[in-house]
Design a protein around this motif. Sequence first.
Motif, mmCIF file in Angstrom:
data_model
loop_
_atom_site.group_PDB
_atom_site.id
_atom_site.type_symbol
_atom_site.label_atom_id
_atom_site.label_comp_id
_atom_site.label_asym_id
_atom_site.label_seq_id
_atom_site.Cartn_x
_atom_site.Cartn_y
_atom_site.Cartn_z
ATOM 1 N N ARG A 119 1.027 -0.820 0.063
ATOM 2 C CA ARG A 119 -0.401 0.018 0.346
ATOM 3 C C ARG A 119 0.949 1.345 0.107
ATOM 4 O O ARG A 119 0.485 2.124 -0.577
ATOM 5 C CB ARG A 119 -1.022 0.220 1.175
ATOM 6 C CG ARG A 119 -1.865 -0.776 1.172
ATOM 7 C CD ARG A 119 -3.005 -0.718 2.183
ATOM 8 N NE ARG A 119 -4.325 -1.392 1.528
ATOM 9 C CZ ARG A 119 -5.487 -2.169 2.694
ATOM 10 N NH1 ARG A 119 -4.631 -1.563 4.085
ATOM 11 N NH2 ARG A 119 -6.549 -2.945 2.040
ATOM 12 N N THR A 156 3.662 -4.750 2.458
ATOM 13 C CA THR A 156 3.248 -3.366 3.036
ATOM 14 C C THR A 156 3.825 -3.360 4.302
ATOM 15 O O THR A 156 3.709 -4.611 5.292
ATOM 16 C CB THR A 156 1.208 -3.235 3.419
ATOM 17 O OG1 THR A 156 1.480 -2.924 2.241
ATOM 18 C CG2 THR A 156 1.516 -1.897 4.141
ATOM 19 N N THR A 158 3.194 -3.804 7.322
ATOM 20 C CA THR A 158 2.719 -3.122 8.928
ATOM 21 C C THR A 158 1.780 -4.732 9.274
ATOM 22 O O THR A 158 2.397 -5.689 9.175
ATOM 23 C CB THR A 158 0.712 -3.149 8.038
ATOM 24 O OG1 THR A 158 -0.853 -3.406 8.836
ATOM 25 C CG2 THR A 158 0.874 -4.581 7.204
ATOM 26 N N ASP A 160 -1.136 -6.468 10.370
ATOM 27 C CA ASP A 160 -2.239 -6.955 9.728
ATOM 28 C C ASP A 160 -1.617 -7.675 9.032
ATOM 29 O O ASP A 160 -1.194 -8.144 7.411
ATOM 30 C CB ASP A 160 -3.276 -5.780 8.693
ATOM 31 C CG ASP A 160 -4.395 -6.483 8.232
ATOM 32 O OD1 ASP A 160 -4.530 -7.704 8.482
ATOM 33 O OD2 ASP A 160 -5.102 -5.652 7.682
ATOM 34 N N GLN A 163 -3.576 -9.415 5.698
ATOM 35 C CA GLN A 163 -3.114 -7.621 4.341
ATOM 36 C C GLN A 163 -2.014 -8.129 3.658
ATOM 37 O O GLN A 163 -1.963 -8.358 2.985
ATOM 38 C CB GLN A 163 -3.159 -6.211 4.827
ATOM 39 C CG GLN A 163 -2.638 -5.372 3.990
ATOM 40 C CD GLN A 163 -3.315 -4.779 2.579
ATOM 41 O OE1 GLN A 163 -4.634 -5.052 3.231
ATOM 42 N NE2 GLN A 163 -2.980 -4.611 1.688
ATOM 43 N N ARG A 166 -2.666 -11.126 1.890
ATOM 44 C CA ARG A 166 -2.932 -11.162 0.305
ATOM 45 C C ARG A 166 -2.321 -10.567 -0.360
ATOM 46 O O ARG A 166 -2.324 -11.243 -2.045
ATOM 47 C CB ARG A 166 -4.258 -10.525 0.382
ATOM 48 C CG ARG A 166 -5.398 -10.969 1.141
ATOM 49 C CD ARG A 166 -6.898 -10.377 1.216
ATOM 50 N NE ARG A 166 -6.631 -8.860 2.344
ATOM 51 C CZ ARG A 166 -6.819 -9.014 3.219
ATOM 52 N NH1 ARG A 166 -6.722 -10.204 4.302
ATOM 53 N NH2 ARG A 166 -6.644 -7.766 4.328
ATOM 54 N N GLU A 167 -1.462 -9.517 -0.138
ATOM 55 C CA GLU A 167 -0.674 -9.617 -1.206
ATOM 56 C C GLU A 167 0.586 -10.379 -1.538
ATOM 57 O O GLU A 167 0.675 -9.470 -2.490
ATOM 58 C CB GLU A 167 0.560 -8.229 -0.279
ATOM 59 C CG GLU A 167 -0.634 -6.816 0.418
ATOM 60 C CD GLU A 167 0.226 -5.924 0.872
ATOM 61 O OE1 GLU A 167 -0.681 -4.971 0.983
ATOM 62 O OE2 GLU A 167 0.974 -6.260 1.411
#
Length: 222
Positions: A119, A156, A158, A160, A163, A166-167
């Motif tokens: 992101r 990213t 993060t 999370d 997230q 998923r990336e």
Amino acid sequence: MKGLAERYAQVRDALPPGVTLVAVSKKRTVEEIRALYDLGHRDFGENYAQELRAKQPLLPLDIRWHFIGHLQRSNVRHIVPIAHLIHGIDGAELLDEVEKRAAALGRPAQVLLQVHIAREETKHGLSEAESREVAAAWAGGRWPHVRLRGLMGMATNTADKGQVAREFEGLAALHAALRSTLGPAGTDFGTLSMGMSGDLAQALAAGSTLVRVGTAIFGERD
Ligand SMILES: *Cc1c(COP(=O)(O)O)cnc(C)c1O
């Protein structure tokens, strides 16, 4: 505090068979790199052209240097002769320069396309569409001295984990899709470079074939 040998063994032994471990040695001294080399390690990753150029002549010739940083056009001529694999290719113009230098050397350069999956705007890389275009141009013969070996990405930064997962899954899907569209030219397109100290588990779960690990091996950087 644990020593280098113990941290290295812990990282290495946790990897599934067939996954390449690149020890990221940016900001590490020649002595630290040499210590890991003496434990039998051969794949090292550097981010900065100047730093790699300074260290490389001081270390054994059988080290496989991975250039994992953002490569500037002006540095291509210095990096192509040293690098075993250039991970951060993020444009066709950069490949034009790599082609020129590899042709002059008379041997192919191995590269990965860096795809922007995070992101954060600050991270470099191609979009999915651009990756497809570059791969198609390569398959069409635009860069005969370049060997396109796969993709690289950074998730990213993060907490999370979903997230991040998923990336990485998105990058793995793009890798598989590109590989199939490349057809016979895609046989050597097997490398998926993703995962570092903080997101290794998610990267491996998503199918990484090469991880770039600094902190978990060498300890915290200054
Ligand atoms: C620094 C860096 C790494 C290693 O990061 P650690 O968190 O120290 O494992 C991996 N990949 C790239 C591109 C890096 O810049």
